[in-house]
Design a protein around this motif. Sequence first.
Motif, PDB file in Angstrom:
ATOM      1  N   ASN A 186       0.825  -1.211   0.000  1.00  0.00           N
ATOM      2  CA  ASN A 186       0.000   0.000   0.000  1.00  0.00           C
ATOM      3  C   ASN A 186       0.860   1.262   0.000  1.00  0.00           C
ATOM      4  O   ASN A 186       0.539   2.247  -0.668  1.00  0.00           O
ATOM      5  CB  ASN A 186      -0.962   0.021   1.186  1.00  0.00           C
ATOM      6  CG  ASN A 186      -2.067  -0.991   1.043  1.00  0.00           C
ATOM      7  OD1 ASN A 186      -2.369  -1.457  -0.047  1.00  0.00           O
ATOM      8  ND2 ASN A 186      -2.672  -1.349   2.160  1.00  0.00           N
ATOM      9  N   THR A 187       1.938   1.221   0.771  1.00  0.00           N
ATOM     10  CA  THR A 187       2.842   2.370   0.815  1.00  0.00           C
ATOM     11  C   THR A 187       3.513   2.566  -0.534  1.00  0.00           C
ATOM     12  O   THR A 187       3.584   3.687  -1.043  1.00  0.00           O
ATOM     13  CB  THR A 187       3.902   2.180   1.917  1.00  0.00           C
ATOM     14  OG1 THR A 187       3.237   1.963   3.164  1.00  0.00           O
ATOM     15  CG2 THR A 187       4.799   3.396   2.025  1.00  0.00           C
ATOM     16  N   ALA A 188       3.984   1.488  -1.137  1.00  0.00           N
ATOM     17  CA  ALA A 188       4.632   1.583  -2.456  1.00  0.00           C
ATOM     18  C   ALA A 188       3.644   2.077  -3.510  1.00  0.00           C
ATOM     19  O   ALA A 188       3.997   2.891  -4.373  1.00  0.00           O
ATOM     20  CB  ALA A 188       5.207   0.224  -2.859  1.00  0.00           C
ATOM     21  N   ALA A 189       2.402   1.635  -3.435  1.00  0.00           N
ATOM     22  CA  ALA A 189       1.391   2.044  -4.418  1.00  0.00           C
ATOM     23  C   ALA A 189       1.097   3.536  -4.329  1.00  0.00           C
ATOM     24  O   ALA A 189       0.733   4.162  -5.330  1.00  0.00           O
ATOM     25  CB  ALA A 189       0.109   1.245  -4.218  1.00  0.00           C
ATOM     26  N   SER A 190       1.274   4.126  -3.156  1.00  0.00           N
ATOM     27  CA  SER A 190       0.987   5.553  -3.010  1.00  0.00           C
ATOM     28  C   SER A 190       1.983   6.427  -3.763  1.00  0.00           C
ATOM     29  O   SER A 190       1.714   7.603  -3.992  1.00  0.00           O
ATOM     30  CB  SER A 190       0.936   5.946  -1.535  1.00  0.00           C
ATOM     31  OG  SER A 190       2.228   5.913  -0.968  1.00  0.00           O
ATOM     32  N   PHE A 191       3.116   5.871  -4.157  1.00  0.00           N
ATOM     33  CA  PHE A 191       4.112   6.642  -4.905  1.00  0.00           C
ATOM     34  C   PHE A 191       3.971   6.467  -6.417  1.00  0.00           C
ATOM     35  O   PHE A 191       4.677   7.114  -7.178  1.00  0.00           O
ATOM     36  CB  PHE A 191       5.534   6.252  -4.473  1.00  0.00           C
ATOM     37  CG  PHE A 191       5.853   6.681  -3.069  1.00  0.00           C
ATOM     38  CD1 PHE A 191       6.017   8.026  -2.756  1.00  0.00           C
ATOM     39  CD2 PHE A 191       5.959   5.758  -2.053  1.00  0.00           C
ATOM     40  CE1 PHE A 191       6.308   8.430  -1.465  1.00  0.00           C
ATOM     41  CE2 PHE A 191       6.252   6.148  -0.755  1.00  0.00           C
ATOM     42  CZ  PHE A 191       6.423   7.486  -0.464  1.00  0.00           C
ATOM     43  N   SER A 192       3.073   5.599  -6.856  1.00  0.00           N
ATOM     44  CA  SER A 192       2.833   5.450  -8.297  1.00  0.00           C
ATOM     45  C   SER A 192       2.024   6.645  -8.785  1.00  0.00           C
ATOM     46  O   SER A 192       1.447   7.388  -7.990  1.00  0.00           O
ATOM     47  CB  SER A 192       2.071   4.152  -8.576  1.00  0.00           C
ATOM     48  OG  SER A 192       0.747   4.264  -8.083  1.00  0.00           O
TER      49      SER A 192
END
Length: 182
Positions: free
Chosen positions: A141-147
């Motif tokens: 979820n954290t990584a997806a927020s930077f996409s």
Amino acid sequence: MEEQQTPFQAAIKPGITMGLAALAITYIAYFIDSSLLASFWMLLVALVIFFGLIIYFGKQYRSEIGGFMSFGTAFNFSFVALVVSGIISLIGQILLYQVIDPSLPQVLTDLTVEKSLEMMESFGQNPDSLPPSALDEIRNNTAASFSVGGQLKNFAFGLIFYAIIALILAAILKKRDKSLDY
């Protein structure tokens, strides 16, 4: 007689200025130490700067329109300035995360997850007690927020935050003409 700007027109220039200031702060922090971008203190400093800027620009606009401003006018001015600033900041962050340094989202994801686990420990919960699937979900979820999609989604949710901030700022900026009271 000079025609007065609407709150929407008047908020564009301050919004651009605030957006460029946000980009400058973000890029300076990135060049100094990219871990600053995941820092709570960085967020706090940015909020204080933006509150100060919007109050300054709002008082400036209020004096331009005769020294008085209704709550609605103050809200419109603040909200539009915050949205314009947010759009400029969003574009700059997309460039930073996707073009300038595509490895940065992974670094920030790792830092954010690490800080989240440290916060859990400070509240007395043992992060080791979390199932591995929960840790993976937090990381994903954290990584997806930077996409790009994640940033656009965060901006959409940020509009609610902008509206709340604009309400607070409108309460600060409004000034009623008491000479009109009977």
